[in-house]
Design an enzyme around this catalytic site. Structure first.
Site, PDB file in Angstrom:
ATOM      1  N   SER A  50       1.061  -1.135   0.064  1.00  0.00           N
ATOM      2  CA  SER A  50       0.066   0.012  -0.123  1.00  0.00           C
ATOM      3  C   SER A  50       0.752   1.230   0.189  1.00  0.00           C
ATOM      4  O   SER A  50       2.046   1.277   0.330  1.00  0.00           O
ATOM      5  CB  SER A  50      -0.824   0.017   1.456  1.00  0.00           C
ATOM      6  OG  SER A  50       0.179   0.280   2.520  1.00  0.00           O
ATOM      7  N   ASP A  83      -1.177  -1.856  -3.834  1.00  0.00           N
ATOM      8  CA  ASP A  83      -2.817  -1.652  -3.266  1.00  0.00           C
ATOM      9  C   ASP A  83      -3.349  -0.309  -2.957  1.00  0.00           C
ATOM     10  O   ASP A  83      -2.627   0.332  -2.558  1.00  0.00           O
ATOM     11  CB  ASP A  83      -2.788  -2.549  -2.020  1.00  0.00           C
ATOM     12  CG  ASP A  83      -3.969  -2.799  -1.184  1.00  0.00           C
ATOM     13  OD1 ASP A  83      -4.845  -2.871  -2.112  1.00  0.00           O
ATOM     14  OD2 ASP A  83      -4.014  -2.804  -0.361  1.00  0.00           O
ATOM     15  N   ASP A 105      -7.224   3.305  -7.547  1.00  0.00           N
ATOM     16  CA  ASP A 105      -8.592   3.357  -6.525  1.00  0.00           C
ATOM     17  C   ASP A 105      -9.247   4.668  -6.700  1.00  0.00           C
ATOM     18  O   ASP A 105      -9.015   5.487  -6.110  1.00  0.00           O
ATOM     19  CB  ASP A 105      -8.057   3.030  -5.119  1.00  0.00           C
ATOM     20  CG  ASP A 105      -9.455   3.091  -4.337  1.00  0.00           C
ATOM     21  OD1 ASP A 105     -10.465   3.421  -4.567  1.00  0.00           O
ATOM     22  OD2 ASP A 105      -9.228   2.646  -3.026  1.00  0.00           O
ATOM     23  N   HIS A 224     -12.167  -6.805  -1.592  1.00  0.00           N
ATOM     24  CA  HIS A 224     -11.094  -6.180  -0.692  1.00  0.00           C
ATOM     25  C   HIS A 224     -11.888  -6.490   0.567  1.00  0.00           C
ATOM     26  O   HIS A 224     -12.742  -6.914   0.901  1.00  0.00           O
ATOM     27  CB  HIS A 224     -11.165  -4.808  -0.846  1.00  0.00           C
ATOM     28  CG  HIS A 224     -10.186  -4.525  -1.922  1.00  0.00           C
ATOM     29  ND1 HIS A 224      -8.858  -3.618  -1.887  1.00  0.00           N
ATOM     30  CD2 HIS A 224     -10.073  -4.501  -3.375  1.00  0.00           C
ATOM     31  CE1 HIS A 224      -8.338  -3.600  -2.790  1.00  0.00           C
ATOM     32  NE2 HIS A 224      -8.924  -3.818  -3.893  1.00  0.00           N
ATOM     33  N   GLY A 225     -11.126  -6.147   1.740  1.00  0.00           N
ATOM     34  CA  GLY A 225     -11.711  -6.160   3.060  1.00  0.00           C
ATOM     35  C   GLY A 225     -12.058  -7.500   3.421  1.00  0.00           C
ATOM     36  O   GLY A 225     -13.200  -7.747   4.152  1.00  0.00           O
ATOM     37  N   ILE A 268      -6.205  -9.686   2.022  1.00  0.00           N
ATOM     38  CA  ILE A 268      -6.252 -10.057   3.488  1.00  0.00           C
ATOM     39  C   ILE A 268      -5.004  -9.362   3.952  1.00  0.00           C
ATOM     40  O   ILE A 268      -3.902  -9.372   3.699  1.00  0.00           O
ATOM     41  CB  ILE A 268      -5.891 -11.485   3.662  1.00  0.00           C
ATOM     42  CG1 ILE A 268      -7.362 -12.264   3.351  1.00  0.00           C
ATOM     43  CG2 ILE A 268      -5.847 -11.635   5.190  1.00  0.00           C
ATOM     44  CD1 ILE A 268      -7.348 -13.756   3.227  1.00  0.00           C
TER      45      ILE A 268
HETATM   46  P1  13P Z   1      -8.811  -6.169   5.332  1.00  0.00           P
HETATM   47  O1  13P Z   1      -8.635  -5.088   6.232  1.00  0.00           O
HETATM   48  O2  13P Z   1     -10.286  -7.040   5.604  1.00  0.00           O
HETATM   49  O3  13P Z   1      -7.934  -7.295   5.719  1.00  0.00           O
HETATM   50  O4  13P Z   1      -8.641  -5.788   3.991  1.00  0.00           O
HETATM   51  C1  13P Z   1      -7.433  -5.715   3.336  1.00  0.00           C
HETATM   52  C2  13P Z   1      -7.385  -5.084   1.971  1.00  0.00           C
HETATM   53  O5  13P Z   1      -8.616  -4.992   1.416  1.00  0.00           O
HETATM   54  C3  13P Z   1      -6.154  -4.620   1.360  1.00  0.00           C
HETATM   55  O6  13P Z   1      -6.529  -3.896   0.271  1.00  0.00           O
HETATM   56  O1  G3H Z   2      -6.699  -1.822   2.388  1.00  0.00           O
HETATM   57  C1  G3H Z   2      -5.782  -1.425   2.960  1.00  0.00           C
HETATM   58  C2  G3H Z   2      -4.702  -2.468   3.546  1.00  0.00           C
HETATM   59  O2  G3H Z   2      -5.149  -2.961   4.595  1.00  0.00           O
HETATM   60  C3  G3H Z   2      -3.489  -1.562   3.839  1.00  0.00           C
HETATM   61  O3  G3H Z   2      -3.764  -0.761   4.808  1.00  0.00           O
HETATM   62  O4  G3H Z   2      -2.761   1.644   4.196  1.00  0.00           O
HETATM   63  O5  G3H Z   2      -2.412   0.833   6.520  1.00  0.00           O
HETATM   64  O6  G3H Z   2      -1.220  -0.145   4.869  1.00  0.00           O
HETATM   65  P1  G3H Z   2      -2.673   0.510   5.024  1.00  0.00           P
HETATM   66 ZN    ZN Z   3      -8.424  -2.919   0.080  1.00  0.00          ZN
END
Ligand code: 13P
Ligand code: G3H
Ligand code: ZN
Length: 322
Positions: A50, A83, A105, A224-225, A268
């Site tokens: 990320s 990401d 995004d 995601h998520g 994840i």
């Molecule tokens: P979680 O917070 O559910 O692990 O999702 C991670 C994610 O979507 C990263 O892009």
């Molecule tokens: O979806 C986001 C990921 O969990 C990354 O999170 O921006 O805190 O690295 P972060």
């Molecule tokens: Zn995400």
């Protein structure tokens, strides 16, 4: 084999009724824990970085650590993915800097602006042999860089997906069907309780996923998520000085179901954070005299490996698919 794009791995996942895990990497122990599990299970994997990870660990360190993992795992396909790319410049920097896949995004933008931004990234990425994930619909939740309240989140509108994909040329599409980022995915008010009094979250909108899949036959969908927020980690954290009341995630059976459908990539991150934090909290309680980071990072890395192995075998179904 060298780093790969997600093109081939998603095609095989779509046809094979499984999903590839996309795990966020921020340091060496996380890279090692994930890739050792994938190597042992002969599973393809997406290692994703990320904006926050790049700010924390530095782009070059992350790329070099992933390259080291590639050298150590010669039998499995590994993609390096940006990401939640927030803008064209960040995507360009990752495309120029060795990534094989990027996400742009634009999900918080109006439809036309999301399309224009995604198309700009796709044009540049494809010229450089890199694939692009775009997003339609808005997930609730809090990340380092994004904070979206439940009221501002919205499910993906199936009637928009064909136009979005054909006009942007994106290679995969992240959709919103009820998952959200972080360790607190639902409030108690959004849940029901089972006979044991345990919170049961509202089901994912499989009807929306089905509608989207019908409109985009053969096209890879991304969730995601998708952390499950395992309650044994939460319990351990709370028993060893932590405070994570009401942390709750997506039930693994629902993710397994999505993986059998058109969902080819499941993201994840929070479950990695929970595995590490639970392990280190317990370790410090049991060994208050230890101070060598290798002593507590070793079991933390093992916890990441065990958790990822569990996901590969029991949720994603990607074992033996390398
Ligand atoms: P979680 O917070 O559910 O692990 O999702 C991670 C994610 O979507 C990263 O892009
Ligand atoms: O979806 C986001 C990921 O969990 C990354 O999170 O921006 O805190 O690295 P972060
Ligand atoms: Zn995400």
């Amino acid at each position: 084999m060298p780093l790969v794009t997600t093109k081939e791995m998603f095609k095989k996942a779509y046809e094979g009724g499984y999903a590839v895990g996309a795990f966020n990497v921020n340091n060496m122990e996380i890279v090692q824990g994930i890739t050792e599990a994938c190597q042992e299970q002969k599973s393809p994997v997406v290692l994703q970085v990320s904006k926050g990870a790049r700010a924390y660990a530095n782009h070059t360190y992350l790329v070099k650590m992933v390259e080291a993992a590639v050298a150590n795992c010669p039998d499995i396909p590994i993609a390096l993915h940006l990401d939640h790319g927030p803008d064209f410049e960040t995507c360009k920097s990752c495309i120029d800097g060795g990534f094989t896949s990027v996400m742009i995004d634009g999900s918080s933008l109006p439809f036309e602006e999301n399309i224009a931004l995604a198309k700009k990234v796709v044009d540049y990425a494809h010229e450089h042999g890199v694939v692009v994930e775009a997003e339609l619909g808005t997930l609730a939740g809090v990340e380092d860089e994004v904070s979206v309240s439940a009221e501002d989140s919205s499910y993906t509108r199936p009637e928009e997906v064909e136009e979005f994909v054909s006009r942007t040329g994106c290679d995969s599409l992240a959709i919103a069907i009820g998952t959200s980022h972080g360790a607190y995915k639902f409030t108690a008010e959004q849940c029901t309780r089972n006979e044991q009094g345990i919170l049961v979250p509202p089901p994912l909108r499989f009807d929306v996923l089905e509608d989207i899949s019908k409109r985009l036959p053969g096209f890879p969908i991304v969730l995601h998520g998708s952390s499950s927020v395992p309650q044994d980690f939460v319990k351990k954290i709370n028993e060893h000085g932590g405070k994570m009341p009401d942390a709750i995630g997506i039930p693994e059976e629902e993710l397994r179901q999505a993986a059998k459908m058109s969902v080819c990539k499941i993201n994840i991150d929070s479950d990695i954070r929970l595995a590490i934090t639970a392990t280190i909290r317990e370790y410090f309680d049991v060994h208050p005299d230890h101070f060598d980071p290798r002593q507590y990072l070793k079991p933390a890395r093992q916890a990441v490996k065990d958790m990822v192995t569990h996901k590969i075998v029991n949720v994603l179904g990607s074992n033996g698919k390398a």
